[in-house]
Design an enzyme around this catalytic site. Structure first.
Site, short mmCIF file in Angstrom:
data_model
loop_
_atom_site.label_atom_id
_atom_site.label_comp_id
_atom_site.label_asym_id
_atom_site.label_seq_id
_atom_site.Cartn_x
_atom_site.Cartn_y
_atom_site.Cartn_z
N HIS A 88 78.91 -27.97 14.11
CA HIS A 88 78.64 -26.80 14.94
C HIS A 88 79.72 -26.57 16.01
O HIS A 88 79.64 -25.60 16.76
CB HIS A 88 77.26 -26.92 15.61
CG HIS A 88 76.12 -26.72 14.66
ND1 HIS A 88 76.00 -27.43 13.49
CD2 HIS A 88 75.04 -25.88 14.70
CE1 HIS A 88 74.90 -27.04 12.85
NE2 HIS A 88 74.30 -26.10 13.56
N ASN A 200 70.70 -27.08 21.09
CA ASN A 200 69.74 -25.98 21.10
C ASN A 200 69.40 -25.67 22.55
O ASN A 200 68.95 -26.53 23.29
CB ASN A 200 68.46 -26.37 20.36
CG ASN A 200 68.21 -25.49 19.16
OD1 ASN A 200 68.57 -24.32 19.17
ND2 ASN A 200 67.58 -26.04 18.14
N GLU A 417 68.23 -16.91 10.84
CA GLU A 417 68.33 -16.45 12.23
C GLU A 417 68.73 -14.97 12.18
O GLU A 417 69.91 -14.63 12.29
CB GLU A 417 69.33 -17.32 12.98
CG GLU A 417 68.81 -18.75 13.10
CD GLU A 417 69.91 -19.81 13.20
OE1 GLU A 417 71.08 -19.44 13.43
OE2 GLU A 417 69.59 -21.00 13.04
#
Length: 526
Positions: A88, A200, A417
């Site tokens: 990520h 997150n 998402e």
């Protein structure tokens, strides 16, 4: 101004933008108390039990995003958390300022310390070490859509925990292995869910919002003062600032601004000199300062109130409520702040817009005693004409930047998402607009000081008189053309340093005069 605490307990105390800034500057020390550590440990144990039992829980023993149905073995759960930080970390562009990256660390610890995230104490202790030692990870500015948490920037922020990424310390950038070797540190091994808990969340958006709250507050406060000086320079009327008017339309911002400006003008010989003049009313850029500046104040207050909720929330996913309940929800979605940041961006732009209009008004030469272009000998000299070109360019640039980022959404994660906030873009953009407003206000400060000069030997009230003297210490009166860019740079520095606000505080303390209103505490960063 409300003072900040000397010590702040992560996970327990109420965090505000002002306290977050105080922690970042070292004015407030931080701690994890024993009760908080107990909650953190309990949440961590619940995660270990989930792994042992093998019941599928998102991000603990499953893949991420569209891979949420892919089961991960007990043996691979720790590898999963390391991999998520690496996969990520896809940020691009110029690195964000270290003060914003440091705020991200502070905000993240406070959220994780609530005890609903399954994070290990050792991980939080290491992050706090980075905060206390100003060893700040390097975070690229672009790559977050502001919904599944600020995934890319938060991944970069926490790469150093596993020995990767870069760290800025004492003005120098290190690759993490070199930094660890120098300071005798070792990478951490993340447990189940820890990587996901770290990345997150909305801390990239929220950290930018903290800076927006700080910097926009400064612009708003200085705009009132500079606007008051322009009223003096152009011999505007004080009547539009009477409380009798604003009591009939009692918006907090309007009342607050009107009272501040009226007190700044109190005791002015310049005001008294034209009290019986034939001019009926002033143009809007002077007359409507309370309504326009006040509306931007209200927008600022809205952002501050929402931000405080966000700063004291749990925004990762899934949330570990107790042994029996874990919830995979959407607390990471940036929409609550995204929309407010767009509103604040517009509010900032409008302060620059009306400031540019006052600058233009000052150049017209329609105010008795004030020459066209603010200079007597024009023709051979252009006077202040071209300074307004710069403010026009900046105001126009801001208008283009005011398109709301939160109005856009591009699906990500193969459609898992499918609605995102773009709050990360809105936060960066709002700071860009505020930076332009600082430049516009600097030019208005110089322009107002120039117009103010033509009212001599009459004097203003004590505040504006001393502020004019302070400007003149740095920028001389202009009776002929010169390189005005040098003057502008000095003005910008005054705005950034909050020179006139510090001076007002000093005068107020000395003379026992206050610009405070019944709404002052609400309109404070702290």
């Amino acid at each position: 101004m409300i003072s900040v605490p000397k010590r702040f307990s992560f996970g327990e105390d109420w965090l505000t933008a002002g306290i977050a800034l105080a922690i970042a500057s070292g004015k407030t020390k931080v701690e994890l108390t024993q009760p908080t550590r107990k909650k953190i440990a309990s949440s961590w144990e619940i995660v270990q039990n989930i792994v042992d039992k093998g019941h599928p829980v998102y991000g603990i023993n499953t893949g991420f995003g569209p891979l949420c149905t892919t089961k991960i073995s007990k043996e691979e759960t720790t590898i999963l958390q390391t991999n998520i930080l690496q996969s990520h970390s896809v940020g691009v562009g110029k690195a964000i300022n270290t003060d914003i990256a440091k705020l991200m660390l502070i905000l993240k610890v406070h959220s994780l310390a609530k005890g609903f995230s399954g994070i290990a104490e050792t991980t939080l202790d290491r992050i706090i070490w980075h905060i206390e030692n100003d060893a700040i990870p390097v975070v690229p500015s672009q790559g977050s859509v502001g919904a599944s948490g600020d995934l890319a920037p938060l991944s970069h922020l926490f790469l150093p925990l596993i020995g990767l990424g870069k760290i800025e310390h004492q003005g120098k950038v290190y690759d993490t292995p070199s930094f660890f070797k120098k300071y005798n540190l070792a990478p951490l091994e993340l447990g189940p869910k820890e990587g996901l808990a770290l990345i997150n969340g909305t801390q990239f958006i929220a950290a930018h919002a903290v800076k927006v709250v700080e910097k926009l507050h400064s612009c708003l406060s200085q705009a009132d003062v500079i606007g008051a000086m322009m009223i003096e320079g152009l011999q505007g009327s004080v009547k539009p600032f009477f409380n009798e008017l604003h009591a009939l339309r009692p918006f907090k911002g309007s009342i607050h601004v009107a009272k501040r400006v009226k007190r700044l003008l109190k005791g002015s010989e310049i005001m008294e000199d034209h009290i019986d003049c034939e001019r009926v009313q002033d143009p809007y850029s002077l007359r409507c300062i309370p309504q326009v500046h006040g509306a931007s104040r209200n927008a600022w207050l809205h952002l501050k109130e929402l931000l405080e909720v966000e700063l004291n929330s749990v925004t990762d996913n899934p949330v570990i409520v107790d042994e029996e309940l874990t919830i995979s929800g959407g607390n990471f979605h940036g929409q609550p702040l995204a929309m407010a940041l767009d509103y604040a961006c517009l509010a900032a732009s409008e302060i620059g817009n009306i400031s540019d209009r006052r600058i233009y008004l000052a150049l017209e030469g329609n105010s008795p005693g004030v020459p066209k272009l603010l200079m007597q000998d024009t023709g051979i000299n252009s006077g202040y004409m071209i300074l307004q070109y710069t403010t026009a360019a900046l105001a126009s640039e801001n208008k283009g930047l005011c398109f709301p980022s939160s109005a856009d959404s591009i699906p990500t994660s193969l459609g898992q998402e499918d609605h995102v906030s773009m709050g990360s873009i809105g936060g960066r953009k709002a700071l860009q607009v505020i930076g332009n407003v600082e430049k516009i206000l600097a030019i208005e400060l110089l322009t107002a000081a120039q117009a103010f000069e033509f009212r001599k030997p009459m004097k203003s009230g004590i505040f504006l008189e001393e502020i004019h003297k302070e400007v003149r210490k740095k920028v001389a009166f202009a009776d002929k053309d010169r390189v005005f860019a040098d003057d502008i740079e000095k003005g910008i520095q005054m705005i950034k340093d909050k020179t006139i606000l510090h001076l007002i505080n000093q005068i107020g303390e000395k003379e026992k005069i206050s610009l405070r209103t019944k709404h002052s505490d609400e309109f404070e960063v702290y």
